[in-house]
Design a protein around this motif. Structure first.
Motif, mmCIF file in Angstrom:
data_model
loop_
_atom_site.group_PDB
_atom_site.id
_atom_site.type_symbol
_atom_site.label_atom_id
_atom_site.label_comp_id
_atom_site.label_asym_id
_atom_site.label_seq_id
_atom_site.Cartn_x
_atom_site.Cartn_y
_atom_site.Cartn_z
ATOM 1 N N LEU A 31 74.688 52.357 -22.799
ATOM 2 C CA LEU A 31 73.325 51.986 -22.414
ATOM 3 C C LEU A 31 72.286 52.923 -23.000
ATOM 4 O O LEU A 31 71.173 52.531 -23.267
ATOM 5 N N HIS A 32 72.635 54.183 -23.160
ATOM 6 C CA HIS A 32 71.705 55.138 -23.746
ATOM 7 C C HIS A 32 72.290 55.663 -25.052
ATOM 8 O O HIS A 32 73.480 55.959 -25.116
ATOM 9 N N PRO A 33 71.450 55.777 -26.112
ATOM 10 C CA PRO A 33 72.000 56.214 -27.404
ATOM 11 C C PRO A 33 72.671 57.597 -27.361
ATOM 12 O O PRO A 33 73.542 57.873 -28.183
ATOM 13 N N ALA A 34 72.284 58.460 -26.416
ATOM 14 C CA ALA A 34 72.865 59.811 -26.355
ATOM 15 C C ALA A 34 74.073 59.888 -25.423
ATOM 16 O O ALA A 34 74.627 60.967 -25.203
ATOM 17 N N MET A 35 74.503 58.738 -24.885
ATOM 18 C CA MET A 35 75.587 58.722 -23.890
ATOM 19 C C MET A 35 76.832 59.467 -24.369
ATOM 20 O O MET A 35 77.415 60.267 -23.637
ATOM 21 N N TYR A 157 66.376 60.998 -20.923
ATOM 22 C CA TYR A 157 66.355 62.432 -21.234
ATOM 23 C C TYR A 157 65.784 63.220 -20.057
ATOM 24 O O TYR A 157 66.247 64.312 -19.746
ATOM 25 N N ALA A 158 64.768 62.655 -19.394
ATOM 26 C CA ALA A 158 64.147 63.347 -18.251
ATOM 27 C C ALA A 158 65.176 63.573 -17.141
ATOM 28 O O ALA A 158 65.253 64.653 -16.552
ATOM 29 N N LEU A 159 66.003 62.562 -16.881
ATOM 30 C CA LEU A 159 67.033 62.687 -15.844
ATOM 31 C C LEU A 159 68.061 63.746 -16.226
ATOM 32 O O LEU A 159 68.420 64.610 -15.422
ATOM 33 N N VAL A 160 68.523 63.696 -17.481
ATOM 34 C CA VAL A 160 69.544 64.647 -17.927
ATOM 35 C C VAL A 160 68.999 66.082 -17.887
ATOM 36 O O VAL A 160 69.683 66.991 -17.423
ATOM 37 N N ASP A 161 67.750 66.281 -18.312
ATOM 38 C CA ASP A 161 67.130 67.622 -18.241
ATOM 39 C C ASP A 161 67.133 68.126 -16.803
ATOM 40 O O ASP A 161 67.500 69.253 -16.531
#
Ligand SMILES: [Zn+2]
Length: 247
Positions: A31-35, A157-161
């Motif tokens: 779902l996210h390109p950085a997954m 990205y905000a969630l992962v940060d």
């Protein structure tokens, strides 16, 4: 001629869209390109590498008055531990169920306050959803969740940060173990057979006691737990599963 070509390219275009749609459904881990990077970094956990026959049963979107109580009875009957990803708004509504989940030895994870798609929210809104729910769970159980499961699986990205800075682990699930148990009309026997068919050591099994079909999800555990035990499987909380994984 021109018209025919145009019509044909339109149909190719729509076939393409359909294919992308189906792929996203089947491989929702992308779902996210950085997954992929986040999974490698272990910021996002979707399964554990282990040879031991251990798996984690995880239940989302509760607590719900009847479904969660029935589910807890079934888990107690089989002495199986699970992980509950609770919504803050529902935890506020059913505090006794939150206390019961903790008292019976299950793990509690955070599943946001109101279940928004986090890819559409700014950092401030994300922090608010997580911290508000953490506080509700802490007040009721004395425990601060170590796991966060993003609503709908949406990452940003905000969630992962935020999770990196606050020592939270993003608790995903093993995509083969999504039985779509939340769909209205899916029977307990079908939920159980999907899971049994795809079982592998180290999997994180996603289920939903908090959805309208949640009673079937609860009943499925009465079939699933004895069946998997007969195959040598043990049920552990998601934190225990993560701890026992090979490094
Ligand atoms: Zn959910």
């Amino acid at each position: 001629m021109f018209f025919i070509i145009k019509k044909r390219s339109i149909s190719i275009f729509f076939t393409g869209i359909l294919f992308i749609g189906l792929s996203a459904g089947a491989y929702n881990l992308a779902l996210h390109p950085a997954m992929k990077d986040w999974v490698e970094e272990k910021v996002v956990i979707n399964k554990i590498d282990t040879d031991r026959k251990i798996v984690a049963l995880t239940f989302d979107d509760g607590p719900e008055l009847k479904n969660t109580a029935v589910l807890l009875d079934i888990l107690k009957k089989h002495n199986a531990k699970a992980t509950f990803f609770l919504m803050g708004a529902k935890a506020e509504k059913y505090p006794m169920l939150v206390k019961r989940i903790a008292a019976e030895g299950h793990e509690i994870g955070n599943h946001s306050y109101s279940h928004p798609d986090f890819n559409k929210k700014n950092k401030e809104a994300i922090i608010n959803e997580i911290t508000k729910t953490d506080e509700i769970i802490y007040k009721l159980t004395g425990q601060k969740p170590y796991l966060f499961r993003p609503p709908g699986g949406y990452l940003s990205y905000a969630l992962v940060d935020y999770t990196k800075q606050n020592n939270l682990t993003i608790a995903y699930w093993t995509y083969q173990q999504d039985s779509k148990d939340w769909r209205t009309g899916v029977k307990a026997s079908r939920i159980a057979s999907h899971i049994v068919k795809h079982i592998q050591p180290g999997q994180i099994i996603i289920l939903h006691d908090g959805c309208p079909n949640g009673l079937e999800t609860a009943k499925a555990m009465d079939i699933l737990i004895p069946k998997l035990r007969s195959e040598g499987y043990e049920f552990v909380t998601m934190s225990e599963l993560i701890k026992s994984g090979n490094k």
